[in-house]
Design an enzyme around this catalytic site. Structure first.
Site, PDB file in Angstrom:
ATOM      1  N   CYS A 103      41.019 -44.012 -36.669  1.00 52.76           N
ATOM      2  CA  CYS A 103      40.589 -43.012 -37.644  1.00 52.76           C
ATOM      3  C   CYS A 103      41.712 -42.624 -38.590  1.00 52.76           C
ATOM      4  O   CYS A 103      41.480 -41.963 -39.615  1.00 52.76           O
ATOM      5  CB  CYS A 103      40.076 -41.777 -36.919  1.00 52.76           C
ATOM      6  SG  CYS A 103      41.326 -41.008 -35.834  1.00 52.76           S
ATOM      7  N   CYS A 111      52.645 -33.587 -29.255  1.00 53.75           N
ATOM      8  CA  CYS A 111      51.286 -33.049 -29.155  1.00 53.75           C
ATOM      9  C   CYS A 111      50.356 -34.054 -28.485  1.00 53.75           C
ATOM     10  O   CYS A 111      49.504 -33.684 -27.667  1.00 53.75           O
ATOM     11  CB  CYS A 111      50.762 -32.672 -30.534  1.00 53.75           C
ATOM     12  SG  CYS A 111      51.533 -31.197 -31.240  1.00 53.75           S
ATOM     13  N   CYS A 130      39.968 -38.536 -30.153  1.00 54.29           N
ATOM     14  CA  CYS A 130      41.008 -38.027 -31.051  1.00 54.29           C
ATOM     15  C   CYS A 130      41.015 -36.496 -30.994  1.00 54.29           C
ATOM     16  O   CYS A 130      39.959 -35.861 -30.998  1.00 54.29           O
ATOM     17  CB  CYS A 130      40.735 -38.515 -32.472  1.00 54.29           C
ATOM     18  SG  CYS A 130      41.845 -37.806 -33.718  1.00 54.29           S
ATOM     19  N   HIS A 213      24.980 -43.264   7.225  1.00 53.62           N
ATOM     20  CA  HIS A 213      24.040 -42.361   7.891  1.00 53.62           C
ATOM     21  C   HIS A 213      22.721 -43.048   8.244  1.00 53.62           C
ATOM     22  O   HIS A 213      21.703 -42.370   8.345  1.00 53.62           O
ATOM     23  CB  HIS A 213      23.753 -41.163   6.983  1.00 53.62           C
ATOM     24  CG  HIS A 213      23.505 -41.549   5.550  1.00 53.62           C
ATOM     25  ND1 HIS A 213      22.341 -42.150   5.126  1.00 53.62           N
ATOM     26  CD2 HIS A 213      24.301 -41.459   4.465  1.00 53.62           C
ATOM     27  CE1 HIS A 213      22.421 -42.385   3.839  1.00 53.62           C
ATOM     28  NE2 HIS A 213      23.598 -41.990   3.403  1.00 53.62           N
ATOM     29  N   CYS A 264      12.051  -4.924  17.302  1.00 53.08           N
ATOM     30  CA  CYS A 264      10.707  -5.435  17.550  1.00 53.08           C
ATOM     31  C   CYS A 264      10.380  -6.588  16.613  1.00 53.08           C
ATOM     32  O   CYS A 264      11.202  -6.997  15.799  1.00 53.08           O
ATOM     33  CB  CYS A 264       9.679  -4.315  17.397  1.00 53.08           C
ATOM     34  SG  CYS A 264       9.541  -3.712  15.701  1.00 53.08           S
ATOM     35  N   CYS A 272      10.915  -8.532  -1.118  1.00 60.23           N
ATOM     36  CA  CYS A 272       9.552  -8.383  -1.646  1.00 60.23           C
ATOM     37  C   CYS A 272       8.738  -7.331  -0.896  1.00 60.23           C
ATOM     38  O   CYS A 272       7.556  -7.130  -1.210  1.00 60.23           O
ATOM     39  CB  CYS A 272       8.826  -9.720  -1.632  1.00 60.23           C
ATOM     40  SG  CYS A 272       8.500 -10.349   0.035  1.00 60.23           S
ATOM     41  N   CYS A 280       5.259 -15.239  14.809  1.00 57.89           N
ATOM     42  CA  CYS A 280       4.229 -16.133  14.252  1.00 57.89           C
ATOM     43  C   CYS A 280       4.268 -16.192  12.740  1.00 57.89           C
ATOM     44  O   CYS A 280       3.575 -17.015  12.136  1.00 57.89           O
ATOM     45  CB  CYS A 280       2.847 -15.695  14.717  1.00 57.89           C
ATOM     46  SG  CYS A 280       2.316 -14.092  14.050  1.00 57.89           S
TER      47      CYS A 280
END
Length: 537
Positions: A103, A111, A130, A213, A264, A272, A280
């Site tokens: 370019c 730098c 660049c 695995h 309990c 929520c 259960c």
């Protein structure tokens, strides 16, 4: 003594892999008559796929050069003397030409050096452009080496290039031993897990999981980790999630994770405000009345939670049981008084077989948990049950014979001929079950283990077909291993060369004759082995 064939893959050192990488560069350089630096840059852009690179270069080399950052639109004129660096604003030395890419954007060398060093430290150097904003020009390897003065930083860059080469080759992978290993595994045969010949660690070629695995697939393991299931080598954070999973359940309404230590069965979700029974998992109102003894039929969610916990506990047990074989092998290897060679070989090989069986049993729990094909799972469960029976019997044999004395060296000297024959018989039957489990898992995941009567007959093929190609090139090719028939047609004396793209026939993957399914091995009687009069040879 006839030892069991353990699946050990071909291992490359970093130097050998670098040599293969240079051979690919030389092939492109000679074919296209371009500089080696350009050839390497184009290979990195094409993910080290030589065939695709040559094809795209022949079709439209200019398009490839633009896409790889070796050419840009509207390159500016070279900088004139006395100009200032656009980054640090210091005046450029009139006697030196500032470093530039295609370019022609210029920056001072300090730098550039700081910029490239930062990219190397952040592992982005292979895609850096660049430093001027919105410029797509990319530095080549020769340009980067001309800027960097630190040998340590250059070495890191070389490692980054080699790492990209290994990651792009479908049949190469770094050894994933958590203790550290610099070797590169080359996939040989049909198995997707190979053992490092240096440290014996088995790595997976298809995913980033710490070890091979099978029979669980890579998708299974990814889901297992997400579900906080137990696996060997899990981080402290993962262990905390795993322990929480064992004493917690999900709210049946919002799926929030809830822990219960006492009290309990009436639970109220803090997220929520849903009330439900801990046992259960059914809504508490309006019919649930049993605060301490739930008599309701367990819900589907509760059964699923219980099912996961059962498989998770089985998986955890086999992973922890594997430590027995690892510990015994290390203890035997560290004995100062070396026992007879046949005793040492027998114990070490038996520990390897036991360790391998425990690992397969652990990942079989993952396979069974996620598999939906009931008929196929039932067949696998029969093989796994037989494997578990033989494995437990072999571990009992080692415990009763080698741990009967406090001094392990003394126990080794007390081993009798019937112990050798019993251990060998159990080891062979475990190996049969391992092949059987792997055979059935291949029906789902198209992977397998190639059984060779003579390991020397198999030539290792270094396939440099990448995992995928750049978007502008087109669809990626199918990357699959060699079929057994192709190996038979090769000349054994022919030098092995990298294969970039190969045909593959699914029908030739596995030979059913390689796997033993004798019904007699399923009827193993532990006590009968101790009455065996065979002499260990």
């Amino acid at each position: 003594m006839t030892t069991l064939p353990m699946p050990t893959g071909h291992t490359l050192s970093p130097e050998e892999a670098t040599l293969l990488m240079k051979q690919a560069v030389e092939q492109v350089q000679d074919t296209l008559s371009i500089p080696a630096d350009t050839a390497q840059h184009l290979l990195m852009h094409c993910r080290w796929n030589v065939d695709f690179l040559i094809q795209c270069y022949m079709v439209d080399c200019e398009k490839l050069l633009f896409a790889s950052g070796l050419q840009v639109q509207g390159a500016q004129h070279p900088p004139s003397p006395g100009m200032h660096c656009p980054v640090c604003m210091n005046q450029l030395c009139p006697a030196e030409s500032p470093p530039t890419l295609c370019c022609m954007h210029y920056c001072c060398k300090p730098c550039w050096s700081e910029y490239l060093t930062t990219c190397i430290e952040q592992n982005t150097v292979l895609k850096c452009t660049c430093p001027i904003s919105e410029c797509c020009a990319q530095p080549t390897a020769a340009f980067i080496r001309s800027i960097l003065s630190s040998e340590e930083v250059v070495a890191k860059y070389e490692k980054a290039v080699l790492r990209s080469y290994v990651e792009c080759c479908s049949n190469l992978t770094w050894c994933t031993n958590p203790q550290g290993c610099d070797q590169i595994l080359c996939k040989d045969g049909l198995g997707y897990g190979e053992a490092c010949s240096k440290c014996s660690w088995v790595s997976c070629f298809s995913c980033s999981f710490p070890e091979a695995h099978y029979p669980a697939s890579c998708n299974h393991m990814s889901q297992w980790v997400d579900d906080d299931g137990y696996y060997e080598g899990m981080t402290s954070e993962a262990q905390s999630k795993h322990l929480a999973k064992l004493i917690s359940k999900h709210c049946p309404n919002c799926q929030a994770q809830i822990e219960k230590n006492e009290g309990c069965l009436h639970m109220t979700c803090a997220k929520c405000n849903h009330g439900f029974c801990w046992h259960c998992l059914k809504p508490w109102r309006p019919t649930h009345k049993d605060y301490y003894n739930c008599s309701a039929m367990v819900s589907k969610a509760a059964r699923q939670e219980k099912r996961f916990q059962d498989y998770n506990e089985r998986c955890t047990f086999h992973h922890q049981a594997r430590e027995f074989a690892v510990s015994l092998r290390n203890r035997v290897s560290s004995i100062s008084e070396m026992p007879e060679i046949r005793t040492l070989t027998f114990v070490l090989d038996t520990c390897k077989v036991l360790e391998q069986a425990r690992k397969v049993l652990a990942y079989s729990c993952v396979y069974s948990y996620y598999s939906q094909d009931t008929e196929r799972v039932d067949i696998m469960e029969e093989q796994i049950e037989s494997l578990e029976l033989h494995t437990n019997t072999l571990q009992i044999l080692l415990e009763e014979t080698l741990l009967q004395c406090q001094d392990l060296a003394s126990s080794l000297q007390l081993l009798k001929a019937e112990h050798f024959s019993t251990g060998l018989e159990l080891s062979h039957r475990i190996q049969e079950r391992l092949f059987a489990v792997l055979w059935h898992s291949t029906q789902d995941f198209c992977v397998g283990l190639q059984v060779l009567t003579d390991p020397g007959q198999s030539k290792v093929k270094i396939s440099n077909v990448p995992a995928e190609a750049p978007d502008f090139i087109g669809p990626k090719p199918a990357v699959l291993p060699d079929s057994p028939d192709a190996d038979e047609e090769e000349d054994e004396d022919e030098e092995c060369e990298p294969q970039w793209q190969e045909d593959y026939d699914d029908d030739d993957d596995l030979d059913e004759d390689n796997f033993l399914f004798d019904d007699e091995s399923d009827n193993l009687d532990h006590d009968s082995y101790y009455d065996d009069d065979d002499v260990y040879d």
